[in-house]
Design an enzyme around this catalytic site. Sequence first.
Site, mmCIF file in Angstrom:
data_model
loop_
_atom_site.group_PDB
_atom_site.id
_atom_site.type_symbol
_atom_site.label_atom_id
_atom_site.label_comp_id
_atom_site.label_asym_id
_atom_site.label_seq_id
_atom_site.Cartn_x
_atom_site.Cartn_y
_atom_site.Cartn_z
ATOM 1 N N ASN A 9 -12.340 -5.470 -10.056
ATOM 2 C CA ASN A 9 -11.858 -5.981 -8.768
ATOM 3 C C ASN A 9 -11.302 -4.788 -7.984
ATOM 4 O OD1 ASN A 9 -10.559 -7.212 -6.648
ATOM 5 N ND2 ASN A 9 -9.004 -8.232 -7.897
ATOM 6 N N TRP A 10 -12.078 -4.316 -7.030
ATOM 7 C CA TRP A 10 -11.680 -3.099 -6.303
ATOM 8 C C TRP A 10 -10.582 -3.377 -5.272
ATOM 9 C CZ3 TRP A 10 -16.861 -0.196 -4.822
ATOM 10 C CH2 TRP A 10 -17.536 0.133 -5.997
ATOM 11 N N LYS A 11 -10.319 -4.647 -5.000
ATOM 12 C CA LYS A 11 -9.332 -5.028 -3.975
ATOM 13 C C LYS A 11 -9.663 -4.310 -2.656
ATOM 14 C CE LYS A 11 -6.205 -5.966 -7.707
ATOM 15 N NZ LYS A 11 -4.861 -6.232 -8.177
ATOM 16 N N HIS A 94 -7.540 -15.468 -6.638
ATOM 17 C CA HIS A 94 -6.741 -14.335 -7.132
ATOM 18 C C HIS A 94 -5.284 -14.527 -6.715
ATOM 19 C CE1 HIS A 94 -5.151 -10.316 -7.638
ATOM 20 N NE2 HIS A 94 -6.127 -10.130 -8.498
ATOM 21 N N GLU A 96 -3.187 -12.582 -5.537
ATOM 22 C CA GLU A 96 -2.844 -11.985 -4.227
ATOM 23 C C GLU A 96 -3.255 -12.913 -3.089
ATOM 24 O OE1 GLU A 96 -4.731 -8.210 -5.005
ATOM 25 O OE2 GLU A 96 -3.237 -7.895 -6.576
ATOM 26 N N GLU A 166 -4.809 -14.294 -15.429
ATOM 27 C CA GLU A 166 -4.110 -13.095 -14.950
ATOM 28 C C GLU A 166 -2.631 -13.425 -14.737
ATOM 29 O OE1 GLU A 166 -7.050 -10.168 -12.994
ATOM 30 O OE2 GLU A 166 -6.335 -11.512 -11.436
ATOM 31 N N GLY A 172 -1.169 -5.008 -11.673
ATOM 32 C CA GLY A 172 -0.803 -3.795 -10.943
ATOM 33 C C GLY A 172 0.562 -3.234 -11.305
ATOM 34 N N SER A 211 -3.255 -5.162 -15.615
ATOM 35 C CA SER A 211 -2.977 -3.849 -16.221
ATOM 36 C C SER A 211 -3.838 -3.558 -17.449
ATOM 37 C CB SER A 211 -1.489 -3.702 -16.560
ATOM 38 O OG SER A 211 -0.718 -3.759 -15.364
ATOM 39 N N GLY A 232 -8.407 -4.326 -12.274
ATOM 40 C CA GLY A 232 -8.118 -3.823 -10.936
ATOM 41 C C GLY A 232 -8.098 -2.304 -10.929
ATOM 42 N N GLY A 233 -6.901 -1.732 -11.034
ATOM 43 C CA GLY A 233 -6.708 -0.279 -10.910
ATOM 44 C C GLY A 233 -7.678 0.555 -11.728
#
Length: 248
Positions: A9-11, A94, A96, A166, A172, A211, A232-233
Amino acid sequence: MRQTIVAGNWKMNASKEMVNTLIMGVLSGMDTVKARVIVCPPFPYLSQAEALATHSQLQIGAQNLSPNAAGAFTGEVNAEMIKDFGVTYVIVGHSERRTLYGESDEIVAEKVRAALENDLTPLLCVGELLAQREAGNTEAVVAQQINAVIKRVGVEAFKNIIIAYEPVWAIGTGVVATPKQAQDTHAFIRNLLTEHDTNIAQGVPILYGGSMNPDNAQELIGCEDIDGGLVGGASLKAHDFLRICRAG
Ligand code: PGA
């Protein structure tokens, strides 16, 4: 036996150059990856990503979609547009989107419906806030999020849904859920579906997100009910992402 799935997930991170470098980097290591691998760039880069990934095993997903069909919805993107680029997955619900953009369980369920009606596979995200975990409400929160989707699209639809658990406090933050915390909630989700249909519960992939990195991926994905990761990251560096993809 469920296949391992790893989705990046590149956001809101991308540029033309970055998409090129990252996808070429991932493709260069794909021959040693057994997992199903999906990357989810922002909307404007879906076309570029799809073109780069043609004739490879790498699959492309979007990060969001409108629950509505075409019409007067300024700034929105519908399922048909996503499909127009050969994209077959879409992240829905998600945390967010839920917290920053006020997406309720009902809106998330509508988005799942819109995705499924257009043959897109939703990556349905669920998970609790830290305060909810500390109050002992993790299972109640996750059950409510899943039940809203079952109510809207029925349990049969979970043949074509990927779930991502999640925990919001792990996203994150660098604070990863312990394998036991994650496995317990994954097993809870599977049991919840078992109450409706054993075969569907056994077949549905449940990914962990929050994470995940190359150092913790193997232990997490090694758990019985953890079928991969939503990353993500660590999905923004080809080398790290590939190490996670090989963890399954
Ligand atoms: P993270 O994000 O891996 O950076 O914690 C996961 C996600 O939000 O899907």
